[in-house]
Design a protein around this motif. Sequence first.
Motif, short mmCIF file in Angstrom:
data_model
loop_
_atom_site.label_atom_id
_atom_site.label_comp_id
_atom_site.label_asym_id
_atom_site.label_seq_id
_atom_site.Cartn_x
_atom_site.Cartn_y
_atom_site.Cartn_z
N ASP A 145 0.83 -1.23 0.00
CA ASP A 145 0.00 0.00 0.00
C ASP A 145 0.85 1.26 0.00
OD1 ASP A 145 -2.37 -1.35 0.07
OD2 ASP A 145 -2.58 -1.28 2.26
N LEU A 149 -0.19 5.09 1.12
CA LEU A 149 0.10 5.53 2.49
C LEU A 149 1.01 6.75 2.52
CD1 LEU A 149 0.84 2.12 4.30
CD2 LEU A 149 -0.97 3.75 4.91
N ARG A 164 -11.59 3.50 2.95
CA ARG A 164 -10.50 2.54 2.67
C ARG A 164 -9.16 3.06 3.14
NH1 ARG A 164 -10.29 -0.60 -2.94
NH2 ARG A 164 -11.98 -2.02 -2.54
N GLN A 165 -8.95 4.36 2.92
CA GLN A 165 -7.68 4.96 3.35
C GLN A 165 -7.63 4.98 4.88
OE1 GLN A 165 -5.08 5.34 1.88
NE2 GLN A 165 -3.87 7.10 2.54
N ARG A 168 -6.50 1.64 5.94
CA ARG A 168 -5.04 1.45 5.70
C ARG A 168 -4.23 2.17 6.78
NH1 ARG A 168 -6.14 3.41 0.38
NH2 ARG A 168 -6.74 1.59 -0.83
#
Length: 493
Positions: A145, A149, A164-165, A168
């Motif tokens: 990722d 990131l 989703r972020q 993460r």
Amino acid sequence: MNVADVRAGGTRRAAGAVVDAVVVGAGPNGLAAAICLARAGRSVTVLEGATTVGGGLRSAELTLPGFIHDHCSAVHPFGRISPFFRSVELAPHGLAWATPPIAIGHPLDDGSAVVVRGDVAATADGLGERDADAYRRILGPIVQDWDRLMPDLLGPLPLPRRPRQAVRLARFGWYAIPPASWLVRRFAGRRARALVAGAACHSQLALSEAVSAAAALIMLATAHVDGWPLPVGGAGRLAEALAAEFTRLGGTIETGRPVTRFDELPEHRVALFDVDPQQLLGIAGARLSAGYRRALRRFRPGPGTFKLDLALDGPIPWRASELGQAGTVHLGGTFEEIAFAEAETAAGRVPDRPFVLLAQPSLLDRTRVPGSGETVWAYSHVPNGSTADVTEPILRQVERFAPGFRDRILATTVTTPADLEAYDPNFRGGDIAGGRMDLWQLFTRPSLRVLDPYTTSDPRILICSASTPPGGGIHGMSGMLAARSAMRRLLKQ
Ligand SMILES: Cc1cc2nc3c(=O)[nH]c(=O)nc-3n(C[C@H](O)[C@H](O)[C@H](O)COP(=O)(O)OP(=O)(O)OC[C@H]3O[C@@H](n4cnc5c(N)ncnc54)[C@H](O)[C@@H]3O)c2cc1C
């Protein structure tokens, strides 16, 4: 005073004309800010106190003729991959990179070494069966990722808009926010624990402190993603390429122009300072609010650095021969030994057996040395402003893993915390990261303006140095993000 260039193909700025932006300091962040503003079509003048650009990104013959050493940064985990560096083309200015086959090596007393090479799986395989799975499980998703990131990790406090972020970042934070001493509990063997310890030392915190694990994960991830490259010819080549790009865009650099008073600046619309909070106070304090001045005064420095540059007559005779392919070597032995050394430094003492960060640039880049010579760059953390001589403890740590090393030394140059501060006033007390990088100061650099930390209480004054997020290192992100903020200010005028 030495005027480097003026707007290429354009008209020379008339004396007394107002520039859109003046940048004080031509370190990597000052140059990044200047490039971003010039790219947006703004007129920009950079004033640099030293006689050459670069700040923590310069090289010179520090020991013997023909031996090129890096004054400060040597290894560049973000030099090709930060969002800023991805946005500039520096190869046309002659910049080339050397990537070591092994990004990080970490010798142990049994004569073996843990090494970070290539992908996560290759490194995990060297950690022993018990820890290989844990390494893959933790590092694998971060590396996968990484591109998503990185923009959030290299900036102010991340506030993800997409779920989703958020997931993460939460996953990363789960491992990264605790101390490194917690992260190592996920590993059973000496090898993985030592590797994590060495990488965590880049936080410059005690390994029992929160977010020391973040440094370990970020350092290991960048080693997998881009291999910790070095600029061919010396780190200074990167600064020269940035300066060349800036002048190509029409910017002006004036070297030998230390700024001590605000009224020394040419007429401008905004001023960006690539300086530490204490200097900002000295130069522009009268224009800043009492509250902002208080915040700058309260900003805490990180530890100091004690550095050696060595000229050798041949490579370091590592017991673990694969270290002959490593750009960077972490010296200090086991997790416990390294954690103890860093805790001593954090407590204001100088450890007998310090953690040593060592780079061997000339193994990869023969343009830096004559004949069969080698250059070695090595430093240890010491308490801020320490006057202790750490030469012997550093040499002993190298000799411990490379018997016979001392016989190869042709010349040594010592750089103390006081020397670093004299070289660049931003490195106060030898602090190379623009201020302590603990959980609080990571996001409140240099004040509580967490959403836009590059602004100050005066709308025309911004700060763009490593004393803003994301902190120390050659990434150009403080400069790029400060330039964005400056653009918003300029559009309002
Ligand atoms: C020994 C050492 C080793 C390091 N190793 C690494 C490494 O391997 N990898 C890595 O990524 N980072 C490393 N760093 C950290 C990195 O060098 C710094 O984080 C980085 O240079 C900060 O960039 P900056 O632009 O914010 O400030 P600086 O690099 O400090 O640049 C500021 C510039 O402003 C100028 N200046 C300051 N005050 C004034 C003034 N009043 N008037 C005019 N000019 C002024 C200075 O001369 C300087 O040129 C190291 C640093 C040191 C000292």
